[in-house]
Design a protein around this motif. Structure first.
Motif, PDB file in Angstrom:
ATOM      1  N   LYS A 144     -24.784  -1.017  14.261  1.00 13.76           N
ATOM      2  CA  LYS A 144     -23.878  -1.159  13.117  1.00 13.76           C
ATOM      3  C   LYS A 144     -23.250  -2.544  13.123  1.00 13.76           C
ATOM      4  O   LYS A 144     -22.683  -2.966  14.126  1.00 13.76           O
ATOM      5  N   ASN A 145     -23.354  -3.220  11.996  1.00 17.12           N
ATOM      6  CA  ASN A 145     -22.648  -4.488  11.818  1.00 17.12           C
ATOM      7  C   ASN A 145     -21.209  -4.219  11.393  1.00 17.12           C
ATOM      8  O   ASN A 145     -20.838  -3.076  11.087  1.00 17.12           O
ATOM      9  N   THR A 241     -21.419  -7.103   6.454  1.00 14.20           N
ATOM     10  CA  THR A 241     -21.199  -8.533   6.638  1.00 14.20           C
ATOM     11  C   THR A 241     -22.377  -9.219   7.319  1.00 14.20           C
ATOM     12  O   THR A 241     -22.461 -10.451   7.329  1.00 14.20           O
ATOM     13  N   GLY A 242     -23.251  -8.437   7.944  1.00 15.80           N
ATOM     14  CA  GLY A 242     -24.395  -9.023   8.625  1.00 15.80           C
ATOM     15  C   GLY A 242     -24.086  -9.546  10.011  1.00 15.80           C
ATOM     16  O   GLY A 242     -24.942 -10.162  10.649  1.00 15.80           O
ATOM     17  N   ILE A 243     -22.881  -9.309  10.523  1.00 16.41           N
ATOM     18  CA  ILE A 243     -22.521  -9.802  11.856  1.00 16.41           C
ATOM     19  C   ILE A 243     -22.087  -8.636  12.744  1.00 16.41           C
ATOM     20  O   ILE A 243     -21.671  -7.579  12.251  1.00 16.41           O
ATOM     21  N   GLN A 244     -22.210  -8.849  14.024  1.00 15.48           N
ATOM     22  CA  GLN A 244     -21.703  -7.901  15.004  1.00 15.48           C
ATOM     23  C   GLN A 244     -20.697  -8.616  15.894  1.00 15.48           C
ATOM     24  O   GLN A 244     -20.963  -9.716  16.371  1.00 15.48           O
ATOM     25  N   ILE A 245     -19.560  -7.987  16.097  1.00 15.21           N
ATOM     26  CA  ILE A 245     -18.531  -8.545  16.972  1.00 15.21           C
ATOM     27  C   ILE A 245     -18.594  -7.809  18.301  1.00 15.21           C
ATOM     28  O   ILE A 245     -18.468  -6.578  18.339  1.00 15.21           O
ATOM     29  N   GLU A 246     -18.817  -8.544  19.374  1.00 15.15           N
ATOM     30  CA  GLU A 246     -18.965  -7.924  20.683  1.00 15.15           C
ATOM     31  C   GLU A 246     -18.095  -8.595  21.746  1.00 15.15           C
ATOM     32  O   GLU A 246     -18.252  -8.327  22.930  1.00 15.15           O
ATOM     33  N   ASP A 247     -17.175  -9.486  21.336  1.00 17.78           N
ATOM     34  CA  ASP A 247     -16.334 -10.201  22.296  1.00 17.78           C
ATOM     35  C   ASP A 247     -15.486  -9.219  23.107  1.00 17.78           C
ATOM     36  O   ASP A 247     -15.059  -8.178  22.597  1.00 17.78           O
ATOM     37  N   ILE A 248     -15.229  -9.561  24.352  1.00 16.18           N
ATOM     38  CA  ILE A 248     -14.356  -8.743  25.189  1.00 16.18           C
ATOM     39  C   ILE A 248     -13.298  -9.634  25.817  1.00 16.18           C
ATOM     40  O   ILE A 248     -13.442 -10.856  25.855  1.00 16.18           O
ATOM     41  N   ALA A 249     -12.236  -9.016  26.308  1.00 15.10           N
ATOM     42  CA  ALA A 249     -11.145  -9.768  26.919  1.00 15.10           C
ATOM     43  C   ALA A 249     -11.640 -10.466  28.176  1.00 15.10           C
ATOM     44  O   ALA A 249     -12.365  -9.892  28.980  1.00 15.10           O
ATOM     45  N   LYS A 250     -11.242 -11.717  28.330  1.00 14.52           N
ATOM     46  CA  LYS A 250     -11.705 -12.522  29.453  1.00 14.52           C
ATOM     47  C   LYS A 250     -10.727 -12.530  30.629  1.00 14.52           C
ATOM     48  O   LYS A 250     -11.066 -12.986  31.692  1.00 14.52           O
TER      49      LYS A 250
END
Length: 264
Positions: A144-145, A241-250
């Motif tokens: 899923k985007n 939107t065509g994008i996937q957000i996969e960032d995680i806390a650093k």
């Protein structure tokens, strides 16, 4: 001098733990006795709160709701009654604000039951409120985007309101700008409430978006959408939107605060 340095170190540690997005927290949780409050949650998801997140939703205290920035965040919540509760708990998505200062969370009935051991759900529900521990975890939406839904009260071409679904990773949306496709004249949106963003200065034609996404403490990225919102966008429609957000806390917490070994 040594005492001064120790004091500064203490302040840094307190600040660090407060900012930590992965730390394990101790509190209590109750549950909604009906689904009605979920439909009118402070994030503005409406019926999508149940449909999009499979009913595993929760209201969080102001420090988790973050004036709407916490909408869509995922948490692993488990109760501490070893007789009734499983060691895994339930993964929930924040869709509402909890105004009851006795608990950090109010879970949906389904999510509250999910914390129970096999066959113990009814016994757990009878308690009404339980001691819990929880931490924020990345949201994962397979295949899923990020989706954008145009709110029903939008009024093309004068007013546009939108919200986002399937916001992955361990992120918060900090800002959204829109512009006519091919233009660099960006128009900022404001957070109306919860997960709802809007503007009454809508550029003409097809629209492109750029989103400021924060993952963890003081870590922001710009994301440009690959999808163009068509010039004839319609109220109530959902657009990919065509994008996937996969960032995680650093950030890295003190081990006893993160509790990673306890949660694997």
């Amino acid at each position: 001098m040594d005492s001064f340095l120790a004091f500064i170190g203490f302040l840094v540690l307190v600040s660090f733990v407060t900012a930590c997005d992965r730390c394990v927290h101790q509190s209590k949780a109750a549950y909604y006795y009906s689904d009605a409050p979920i439909q009118y949650g402070a994030c503005g998801y409406g019926s999508l709160a149940t449909e999009s997140f499979n009913g595993y939703v929760a209201g969080g205290v102001p420090s988790l709701y973050k004036q709407g920035a916490g909408c869509g965040a995922c948490f692993q919540v488990r109760c501490k009654n070893k007789k009734l509760c499983s060691p895994i708990g339930a993964k929930v998505t924040l869709t509402d604000q909890n105004y009851d200062n006795r608990t950090d969370f109010v879970l949906s009935r389904r999510a509250f039951s999910e914390m129970a051991r096999w066959g113990m759900a009814q016994d757990l529900l009878k308690l009404g409120m339980v001691d819990i521990e929880y931490k924020r975890v990345p949201c994962v939406y397979k295949n899923k985007n990020l989706f954008m839904r145009v709110e029903e009260w939008s009024n093309r071409p004068y007013y546009l309101a939108m919200k986002f679904l399937y916001q992955g990773g361990q992120t918060e949306i900090k800002a959204i700008d829109i512009a006519q496709v091919g233009s660099s004249d960006w128009e900022p949106l404001k957070r109306n409430y919860g997960a709802i963003w809007d503007t009454n200065r809508v550029p003409e034609g097809a629209l492109q978006l750029r989103i400021v996404v924060a993952s963890g403490y003081n870590n922001e990225n710009w994301i440009w959408t690959n999808y163009e919102l068509p010039a004839d966008w319609k109220n109530g429609e959902t657009y990919d939107t065509g994008i996937q957000i996969e960032d995680i806390a650093k950030e890295v917490c003190p081990l006893k605060e993160c509790g990673d070994r306890l949660w694997k």
